[in-house]
Every structure is written in C-alpha cells, then in structure tokens.
Scaffold this motif. Structure first.
Motif, PDB file in Angstrom:
ATOM      1  N   LYS A   1       0.817  -1.220   0.000  1.00 17.37           N
ATOM      2  CA  LYS A   1       0.000   0.000   0.000  1.00 17.37           C
ATOM      3  C   LYS A   1       0.853   1.274   0.000  1.00 17.37           C
ATOM      4  N   LYS A   2       2.141   1.133   0.359  1.00 15.40           N
ATOM      5  CA  LYS A   2       3.025   2.293   0.424  1.00 15.40           C
ATOM      6  C   LYS A   2       3.877   2.459  -0.831  1.00 15.40           C
ATOM      7  N   THR A   3       3.620   1.620  -1.833  1.00 14.96           N
ATOM      8  CA  THR A   3       4.365   1.702  -3.096  1.00 14.96           C
ATOM      9  C   THR A   3       3.441   2.297  -4.136  1.00 14.96           C
ATOM     10  N   ALA A   4       3.542   3.617  -4.327  1.00 17.29           N
ATOM     11  CA  ALA A   4       2.564   4.327  -5.151  1.00 17.29           C
ATOM     12  C   ALA A   4       2.985   4.495  -6.598  1.00 17.29           C
ATOM     13  N   ASN A   5       4.311   4.473  -6.878  1.00 14.52           N
ATOM     14  CA  ASN A   5       4.767   4.743  -8.235  1.00 14.52           C
ATOM     15  C   ASN A   5       6.051   3.984  -8.542  1.00 14.52           C
ATOM     16  N   VAL A   6       6.582   4.204  -9.736  1.00 17.90           N
ATOM     17  CA  VAL A   6       7.782   3.488 -10.187  1.00 17.90           C
ATOM     18  C   VAL A   6       8.976   3.831  -9.298  1.00 17.90           C
ATOM     19  N   ASN A   7       9.105   5.106  -8.931  1.00 21.17           N
ATOM     20  CA  ASN A   7      10.233   5.521  -8.099  1.00 21.17           C
ATOM     21  C   ASN A   7      10.202   4.821  -6.742  1.00 21.17           C
ATOM     22  N   ASP A   8       9.010   4.644  -6.184  1.00 20.26           N
ATOM     23  CA  ASP A   8       8.870   3.914  -4.922  1.00 20.26           C
ATOM     24  C   ASP A   8       9.226   2.436  -5.107  1.00 20.26           C
ATOM     25  N   PHE A   9       8.720   1.835  -6.176  1.00 20.68           N
ATOM     26  CA  PHE A   9       8.899   0.400  -6.396  1.00 20.68           C
ATOM     27  C   PHE A   9      10.360   0.051  -6.660  1.00 20.68           C
ATOM     28  N   VAL A  10      11.079   0.910  -7.402  1.00 17.60           N
ATOM     29  CA  VAL A  10      12.445   0.595  -7.826  1.00 17.60           C
ATOM     30  C   VAL A  10      13.490   1.136  -6.850  1.00 17.60           C
ATOM     31  N   LEU A  11      13.271   2.352  -6.294  1.00 21.42           N
ATOM     32  CA  LEU A  11      14.300   2.998  -5.477  1.00 21.42           C
ATOM     33  C   LEU A  11      13.818   3.416  -4.090  1.00 21.42           C
ATOM     34  N   GLY A  12      12.613   3.016  -3.719  1.00 25.76           N
ATOM     35  CA  GLY A  12      12.107   3.393  -2.407  1.00 25.76           C
ATOM     36  C   GLY A  12      11.949   4.885  -2.236  1.00 25.76           C
ATOM     37  N   GLY A  13      11.688   5.600  -3.350  1.00 23.70           N
ATOM     38  CA  GLY A  13      11.508   7.046  -3.296  1.00 23.70           C
ATOM     39  C   GLY A  13      12.785   7.828  -3.062  1.00 23.70           C
ATOM     40  N   ARG A  14      13.941   7.182  -3.222  1.00 19.02           N
ATOM     41  CA  ARG A  14      15.261   7.800  -2.971  1.00 19.02           C
ATOM     42  C   ARG A  14      15.338   8.405  -1.566  1.00 19.02           C
ATOM     43  N   GLY A  15      14.712   7.759  -0.601  1.00 15.78           N
ATOM     44  CA  GLY A  15      14.684   8.333   0.744  1.00 15.78           C
ATOM     45  C   GLY A  15      15.171   7.397   1.836  1.00 15.78           C
ATOM     46  N   LEU A  16      15.929   6.344   1.476  1.00 16.82           N
ATOM     47  CA  LEU A  16      16.362   5.385   2.480  1.00 16.82           C
ATOM     48  C   LEU A  16      17.554   5.909   3.279  1.00 16.82           C
ATOM     49  N   GLY A  17      17.540   5.623   4.580  1.00 15.41           N
ATOM     50  CA  GLY A  17      18.631   6.040   5.450  1.00 15.41           C
ATOM     51  C   GLY A  17      19.858   5.164   5.292  1.00 15.41           C
ATOM     52  N   PRO A  18      20.953   5.517   6.003  1.00 18.49           N
ATOM     53  CA  PRO A  18      22.230   4.826   5.807  1.00 18.49           C
ATOM     54  C   PRO A  18      22.232   3.376   6.252  1.00 18.49           C
ATOM     55  N   TRP A  19      21.561   3.060   7.357  1.00 17.54           N
ATOM     56  CA  TRP A  19      21.584   1.679   7.853  1.00 17.54           C
ATOM     57  C   TRP A  19      20.847   0.746   6.896  1.00 17.54           C
ATOM     58  N   PHE A  20      19.677   1.163   6.437  1.00 17.51           N
ATOM     59  CA  PHE A  20      18.929   0.334   5.499  1.00 17.51           C
ATOM     60  C   PHE A  20      19.716   0.134   4.205  1.00 17.51           C
ATOM     61  N   THR A  21      20.316   1.220   3.702  1.00 17.32           N
ATOM     62  CA  THR A  21      21.054   1.111   2.440  1.00 17.32           C
ATOM     63  C   THR A  21      22.308   0.258   2.605  1.00 17.32           C
ATOM     64  N   ALA A  22      23.028   0.448   3.714  1.00 13.25           N
ATOM     65  CA  ALA A  22      24.241  -0.333   3.955  1.00 13.25           C
ATOM     66  C   ALA A  22      23.930  -1.820   4.078  1.00 13.25           C
ATOM     67  N   PHE A  23      22.860  -2.145   4.789  1.00  5.91           N
ATOM     68  CA  PHE A  23      22.491  -3.550   4.935  1.00  5.91           C
ATOM     69  C   PHE A  23      21.968  -4.110   3.610  1.00  5.91           C
ATOM     70  N   ALA A  24      21.246  -3.287   2.846  1.00  3.41           N
ATOM     71  CA  ALA A  24      20.783  -3.732   1.525  1.00  3.41           C
ATOM     72  C   ALA A  24      21.975  -4.034   0.621  1.00  3.41           C
ATOM     73  N   TYR A  25      23.006  -3.193   0.697  1.00  2.00           N
ATOM     74  CA  TYR A  25      24.222  -3.406  -0.096  1.00  2.00           C
ATOM     75  C   TYR A  25      24.913  -4.704   0.334  1.00  2.00           C
ATOM     76  N   GLY A  26      25.085  -4.869   1.645  1.00  2.00           N
ATOM     77  CA  GLY A  26      25.796  -6.039   2.147  1.00  2.00           C
ATOM     78  C   GLY A  26      25.056  -7.345   1.918  1.00  2.00           C
ATOM     79  N   THR A  27      23.755  -7.345   2.153  1.00  3.25           N
ATOM     80  CA  THR A  27      23.002  -8.588   1.978  1.00  3.25           C
ATOM     81  C   THR A  27      22.829  -8.945   0.504  1.00  3.25           C
TER      82      THR A  27
END
Length: 512
Positions: free
Chosen positions: A24-50
């Motif tokens: 319900k929180k994924t409204a458009n392409v930018n949300d679906f592909v990049l999370g709205g370009r608003g992710l914080g450092p911990w989420f992005t770092a863990f996404a990179y590592g995992t």
C-alpha cells in the motif's frame, strides 16, 4: 527437525508480511524501484551487504576456495570488505547518488543513455543485464538448495521452486521498500549467525589453535605440509584473481551500484560506508575463514578434489553442529539468499520495463509500469529456476562458483569501467563504452564456449594451463581489461557536439 520447520515457517511468514505491508506504500515506479530515494544509511548499507553476500558466498565460494587455499581464503573476505565495500562507497557512493538524481536515472541503462546521450547504449546494456543476471540467480538457488536438501531431506528441484515462489511474493508485493526492510532483518540474522557458526565449527577440532594445527598437518598435492594453514596458501596467484573478481566486481554490478541511487543524502553515505564495511568484515571474512577449514570435514578423492564436490563442503561442516544452531544456519543462508535474489529480480525486471518496454509504449502509466515489472519478476525467476535445475545435471561443469564467475565477469567486465569513468571524466566517448560492453561480454562468452561447453577438447592442456580455465580468472581479466580499453578508445575517438553538451549537463550536478 520440528524446530527447523518452526523457525523456517515463522521467518518466511515475516518476510511475506513485510511485503504485504509495503504494497500500500508503493505508489509509483520511483517507490517500487528505489524506495523514493529516501532510504537512510543503515537500510542502504544492509541492503548493499546482503545483496553482496548470499548462499553463493556461504556455500559455494567459501567451500570451493576454502578447500583450494585453506585458511588463506580469508583474504577474499578482507578484499571484499576493503575493496568491494569501503572503497566502493568512498569512490562511487556520493558521485553516483548525485549524478543519477540529477539525471533522474532509475537504472544503470538509463544512466548510460543520459550520461552518454545514446539510446543504443541503453538498449544493449539492458539486454546484457537481463541475460547475465540469470546465471547469478541460478547460482544462488544452487547454494541455497544444497543446504536445504541436506537439512530437510527435500528434493533439490522442490527447494528451488519453493525459494522462487517466496521471493516472488514479497518482492512483487512490496518492491524496494519491502526488500530494504527485509534486508535489514536478514543482515542482523547474518551477523549473529556467522559469528556463532565460526565459534561452533572451530570447537569441533579443539578451538582455533587445534583447528589451525590440524589444517597444517594436511599435505598438498606435492606432499608438503604447513600449506593450508599458512597466510598465503598453496596458490597465491589464483587467490588474487578471486579477490579481484569478488571485490572489484561490485563496482560494476547494476544490483549493487543501484543501492547508491536510493540513499537519502550525502551524510547518509558517510554512515553507510562505515556500516557496510563492518558488515562485510564480519560476514565475508567469517564465511571465507570458516570455509578455510573445510578439509577437516570432508574426505578427498585421489585427484585432490572433495569427494562430494565443492558445493557439498559447507553443508557437510554444518552436520557437526547442534540442532538449534543448524536451524539458525538455515535461516542465515535463507536470509542471505533471499536478499540477493530480491535485489537481482528487482534490478532485472526494472531494467527490462524502464529501458526496453517503456520506450516502445510511450503512453504507459505509472501503474502499468509497476504491473509489467511484477510480471517480469515472475518470468525472470522461472528462467533462472530452469537453469539451476539443468545445471544440477552438469555437476562437474556448472558448480556455483562457475555460474557466478560467468555472471560477474560479463556484467562487471562490461559496465565497471564506463560507469566509474563516467562519474569522473567528461572525456569518455560512446565508442569507448560500447567497446567495453563488447570486450566484457565477448571475453566471458568465448571463455564459456571453450572451457564450460568444451568447444576445444582438452582446452586447459592445449591453451596453456588450468589458470586460463577458471571463469573467476576470466572475469577478473575482463574487468581489468575494461579499465584499460575505455580510456584508450576515448583518447582515439571523438564525441560530437551533442555528446559534449550531454556530458557538460551531467557534470553540472557537481558544481551546484
């Protein structure tokens, strides 16, 4: 066995619940592909590592290279942390985020189109991504299914199919935001799990000192002892090839650099650099250090190879662990694999939709784009499942490390140089980018035809040794060759006025 099933089911339900929440929180392409370009450092770092470390590392690479190089295989994990994480974030992080946001590029092919003023580069790179992410996905399936087959007595094919279904559900539902939150949870599990497993495995042979002493007593092919517990191992040259492929390769992999597109701001990049590097030290360093003791847990054939094949080494090591810890390992490997799979399928589907399908249907709505991405996620998973099942019938040829070597060699060999140079140097030409694409893919395909599919019989003997036969070494060569090709071709070719204007416009982001 009951405990294993309970932990597995609870974990899978949690992943699906997160996907449903973010639908319900994924409204458009930018949300679906990049999370709205608003992710914080911990989420992005863990996404990179995992996304970096999966069952391919834990089961395939840790087992194969731990067997080949002994405790020295730990250098691969150190290289992954320093080159694949720390330097990648320091050199690429801020500039990638800044330029891709300035160009409004959501994918790597879009970056190539807008940075180099070329729709052809966009189309060609999109096709390369779709084709060569498939063997990587298949290698993740193989690594995961090996452990599940061992622990649950479920057929290999059923393991693969079930894995694909669960991955598809939560990625299709929630897109990048669901993937990022799952990655964070999965990363925590991986950190705890790796530390626990290393301690438990070392205890089997009398702790660290006892395990090192036992490794030192194992003779190499020439009958020498003290080799597999040494700092450099029995084959330092080929070890360097593995370090280059698995470390430098992340700089050109679309599913990895795309994490920099989504990070919130420059301050988040600084924090993300530290978190990502620490994560890599623990997970990658722990995996390869663990794999270095594989010879203590599996018998050897007369030719020096593990009796059940390299992909069975780590699962054999896990047999010695208590049931509760084994259940944690299953969730650990599942976490690592699902995070990588979700990143791969999301990258592939978004690339196909945004870079190939959308240009043909110019009036496509945002909802239409997201719908097509979800369809392609399913298609991509079906194809990779078929390859994983087929590759099981070719156990001697298409082991996990070979599949990953083919994928990383082609993708990073094609993209690393033009992507990195494109962030720093206005003088890169379209001809140089295309030359890098051709060389990266060409080296990989020619090598695959000769060695994997046997176009030239007895190729290692005919062409000068086993070093050339390794897909790992071929991939490392393709990357390094691209770093030479791009500047050389750029200096001997010219950009037209429109290309120069596009470059100037792209670099305006660094002066604002």
């Amino acid at each position: 066995m009951v405990l294993r099933w309970i932990i597995l089911v609870v974990y899978l339900m949690l992943m699906i619940g997160i996907g449903a929440y973010y639908r319900k929180k994924t409204a458009n392409v930018n949300d679906f592909v990049l999370g709205g370009r608003g992710l914080g450092p911990w989420f992005t770092a863990f996404a990179y590592g995992t996304s970096y470390f999966s069952a391919v590392i834990f089961v395939g690479y840790a087992g194969k290279f731990g067997w080949a190089y002994g405790v020295a295989s730990t250098w691969i994990g150190i290289g992954n942390a320093l080159i694949g994480s720390l330097l990648a974030w320091l050199i690429l992080g801020k500039r990638t985020r800044t330029m891709t946001k300035h160009l409004n590029a959501k994918t790597m092919p879009e970056f190539f189109e807008l940075r180099y003023n070329s729709k052809t580069l966009k189309t060609v790179s999109a096709l390369i991504i779709f084709i060569f992410l498939i063997p990587y996905t298949a290698s993740v399936y193989k690594g995961l299914s090996r452990l599940f087959e061992k622990s649950f007595n479920i057929g290999y094919e059923w393991c693969i199919v079930a894995m694909a279904v669960f991955t598809a559900i939560y990625v299709i539902l929630g897109g990048y935001k669901a993937t990022a939150l799952n990655d964070f949870i999965q990363g925590i599990i991986m950190l705890i799990g790796i530390a626990a497993v290393v301690v438990a495995v070392l205890k089997v042979n009398g702790g660290f000192s006892g395990s090192m002493e036992a490794m030192g007593a194992i003779p190499d092919a020439k009958g020498n002892t003290g080799v597999f517990n040494s700092i450099i191992g029995p084959d330092p040259i080929n070890l360097i090839g593995v370090v280059i492929l698995t470390s430098l390769g992340t700089w050109g992999l679309p599913q990895m650099v795309q994490k920099f597109y989504a990070i919130k701001d420059d301050k988040a990049v600084v924090t993300g650099t530290v978190v990502s590097t620490v994560f890599a030290v623990v997970v990658a360093g722990g995996c390869y250090f663990l794999g270095g003791f594989g010879r203590l847990f599996m018998e050897m054939k007369e030719n020096g190879e593990p009796i059940e094949g390299p992909d069975a080494i780590v699962p054999a090591m896990m047999d010695s662990l208590p049931s509760a810890l084994f259940a944690l390992i299953i969730v650990l490997v599942l976490s690592a694999s699902m995070s990588t799979l979700s990143s791969l399928v999301l990258t592939s589907s978004s690339t196909l939709t945004i870079d190939l399908i959308k240009p043909m249907k110019k009036k496509m709505s945002e909802k239409g784009e997201v719908r097509i991405m979800r369809i392609f996620i399913a298609v991509f998973l079906i194809i990779s499942v078929a390859i994983a099942i087929y590759s099981e019938q070719k156990k001697d040829d298409l082991v996990i490390s070979s599949l990953m070597g083919i994928s990383w060699g082609a993708l990073a060999g094609a993209f690393l140089a033009p992507f990195m140079y494109g962030l720093f140097w206005k003088g890169v030409t379209k001809a140089a980018v295309m030359a890098s694409f051709i060389c990266g893919v060409g080296i990989t395909v020619v090598h695959m035809m000769i060695y994997t599919f046997g176009v030239i019989p007895d190729a290692p003997k005919t062409l000068g040794g086993l070093a050339l036969a390794s897909p790992i070494n071929a991939g490392a060569f393709a990357m390094l060759f691209g770093l030479i090709v791009v500047p050389v071709v750029s200096l001997i070719t010219k950009s037209n006025d429109e290309d120069k204007k596009a470059a100037e416009a792209a670099f305006e982001c660094y002066t604002k």
